[in-house]
Design a protein around this motif. Structure first.
Motif, short mmCIF file in Angstrom:
data_model
loop_
_atom_site.label_atom_id
_atom_site.label_comp_id
_atom_site.label_asym_id
_atom_site.label_seq_id
_atom_site.Cartn_x
_atom_site.Cartn_y
_atom_site.Cartn_z
N VAL A 286 -6.79 -9.82 6.58
CA VAL A 286 -6.89 -9.09 7.85
C VAL A 286 -7.82 -7.89 7.66
N PRO A 287 -8.92 -7.82 8.41
CA PRO A 287 -9.80 -6.66 8.32
C PRO A 287 -9.06 -5.42 8.83
N GLY B 24 -10.16 1.57 11.22
CA GLY B 24 -9.54 2.50 12.15
C GLY B 24 -9.98 3.92 11.85
N ASN B 25 -9.81 4.77 12.82
CA ASN B 25 -10.14 6.18 12.68
C ASN B 25 -8.90 6.96 12.27
N PHE B 26 -8.21 6.46 11.25
CA PHE B 26 -6.99 7.06 10.72
C PHE B 26 -6.84 6.53 9.29
N PRO B 27 -6.05 7.21 8.47
CA PRO B 27 -5.88 6.75 7.08
C PRO B 27 -5.22 5.37 7.03
N ILE B 28 -5.77 4.51 6.15
CA ILE B 28 -5.26 3.14 5.99
C ILE B 28 -4.86 2.95 4.53
N HIS B 29 -3.72 2.29 4.32
CA HIS B 29 -3.23 2.00 2.98
C HIS B 29 -2.82 0.53 2.93
N ARG B 30 -3.17 -0.13 1.82
CA ARG B 30 -2.74 -1.51 1.60
C ARG B 30 -1.71 -1.54 0.48
N MET B 31 -0.72 -2.41 0.66
CA MET B 31 0.26 -2.70 -0.38
C MET B 31 0.24 -4.21 -0.58
N ILE C 244 -12.36 -5.65 0.21
CA ILE C 244 -13.62 -5.82 0.94
C ILE C 244 -13.40 -5.84 2.45
N LEU C 245 -12.15 -6.03 2.88
CA LEU C 245 -11.83 -6.05 4.31
C LEU C 245 -11.30 -4.71 4.81
N GLY C 246 -11.39 -3.70 3.97
CA GLY C 246 -10.97 -2.37 4.36
C GLY C 246 -9.67 -1.96 3.71
N CYS C 247 -9.68 -0.77 3.15
CA CYS C 247 -8.47 -0.18 2.59
C CYS C 247 -8.71 1.32 2.51
N GLY C 248 -7.68 2.03 2.25
CA GLY C 248 -7.80 3.48 2.12
C GLY C 248 -7.99 3.87 0.67
N GLN C 249 -7.87 5.15 0.42
CA GLN C 249 -8.04 5.65 -0.94
C GLN C 249 -6.79 5.45 -1.77
N ASN C 250 -5.63 5.43 -1.15
CA ASN C 250 -4.37 5.28 -1.87
C ASN C 250 -3.72 3.96 -1.49
N ASN C 251 -3.58 3.09 -2.47
CA ASN C 251 -3.04 1.75 -2.25
C ASN C 251 -2.05 1.42 -3.36
N PHE C 252 -1.39 0.28 -3.21
CA PHE C 252 -0.35 -0.13 -4.17
C PHE C 252 -0.45 -1.63 -4.39
N TYR C 253 -0.24 -2.06 -5.64
CA TYR C 253 -0.07 -3.48 -5.89
C TYR C 253 1.05 -3.69 -6.91
N ALA C 254 1.77 -4.79 -6.71
CA ALA C 254 2.91 -5.11 -7.58
C ALA C 254 2.42 -5.61 -8.92
N ASP C 255 3.07 -5.15 -9.97
CA ASP C 255 2.79 -5.60 -11.33
C ASP C 255 4.08 -5.43 -12.13
N PRO C 256 4.75 -6.51 -12.49
CA PRO C 256 4.30 -7.89 -12.41
C PRO C 256 4.29 -8.38 -10.95
N PRO C 257 3.51 -9.44 -10.70
CA PRO C 257 3.44 -9.99 -9.34
C PRO C 257 4.82 -10.43 -8.85
N VAL C 258 5.00 -10.35 -7.54
CA VAL C 258 6.25 -10.80 -6.91
C VAL C 258 5.91 -11.79 -5.80
N GLU C 259 6.91 -12.45 -5.30
CA GLU C 259 6.72 -13.34 -4.16
C GLU C 259 6.38 -12.50 -2.93
N HIS C 260 5.62 -13.08 -2.04
CA HIS C 260 5.18 -12.41 -0.81
C HIS C 260 6.33 -11.74 -0.06
#
Length: 190
Positions: A107-108, A111-118, A130-146
């Motif tokens: 999903v791209p 927006g004109n507001f802060p965006i964060h991806r998890m 590449i589809l847009g994210c903010g400066q502060n993001n999070f990813y699971a490690d170890p990977p988990v189910e969706h």
């Protein structure tokens, strides 16, 4: 501040569990009052994909408080309607403090507001940037189910990534719910 929860297309009890985890630390112990107002979009079928449906929900609940700040938290397919609704809410005069997309892969996000991806794993985190994210993001490690990102954010461990200092500089290891609380505190203060 109001937090607008936009679920995906899944069993409603997953959203109930997610919201319960958010409410656990959402109280001022000195006053026993809620720190933020949590509003959950009722979903029926594919309504979470509809920016119009989400916007109508916001006007129904917050129409007379449009200038009060809101933060969107959306999950999976709910990211589709929520990102458009957040932009439309802002265009109509609403104050969008931030937008958080949990596993909104593909999903791209603009927006004109802060965006964060998890994200539930590093690949999703990396390929979504590449589809847009903010400066502060999070990813699971170890990977988990969706669905674990929504069902059990308190058990999902991972990395807070601050892109303002470079991808190779992982700031802090924490749980998904701790990352959300960190964002709540940041935007509640501003």
């Amino acid at each position: 501040m109001s937090i607008i929860i936009c679920p995906g297309i899944h069993e409603p009890n997953l959203t109930e569990t997610f919201v319960a985890r958010l409410r656990e630390k959402n109280y001022d112990t000195s006053t026993s009052k809620s720190l933020v107002n949590i509003l959950v979009l009722p979903t029926d079928g594919y309504s979470s994909l509809s920016a119009f449906h989400i916007l109508q929900f916001l006007f129904d609940r917050l129409g007379n408080q449009q200038k009060s700040p809101v933060m969107f938290i959306s999950f999976s397919a709910g990211v589709v309607g929520a990102i458009a609704a957040a932009s439309l809410w802002q265009i109509s005069g609403g104050d969008v403090k931030a937008f958080i997309a949990i596993d909104g892969w593909g999903v791209p996000l603009l927006g004109n507001f802060p965006i964060h991806r998890m994200s539930h794993d590093y690949f999703t985190h990396w390929s979504s940037k590449i589809l847009g994210c903010g400066q502060n993001n999070f990813y699971a490690d170890p990977p988990v189910e969706h669905l674990d990102m929504w069902r059990s954010p308190h058990t999902v461990q991972g990395w807070w990534v601050d892109l303002s200092i470079g991808e190779s500089q992982l700031q802090k290891r924490l749980s998904a719910v701790e990352f959300l609380y960190m964002l709540f505190m940041r935007y509640e203060e501003n």
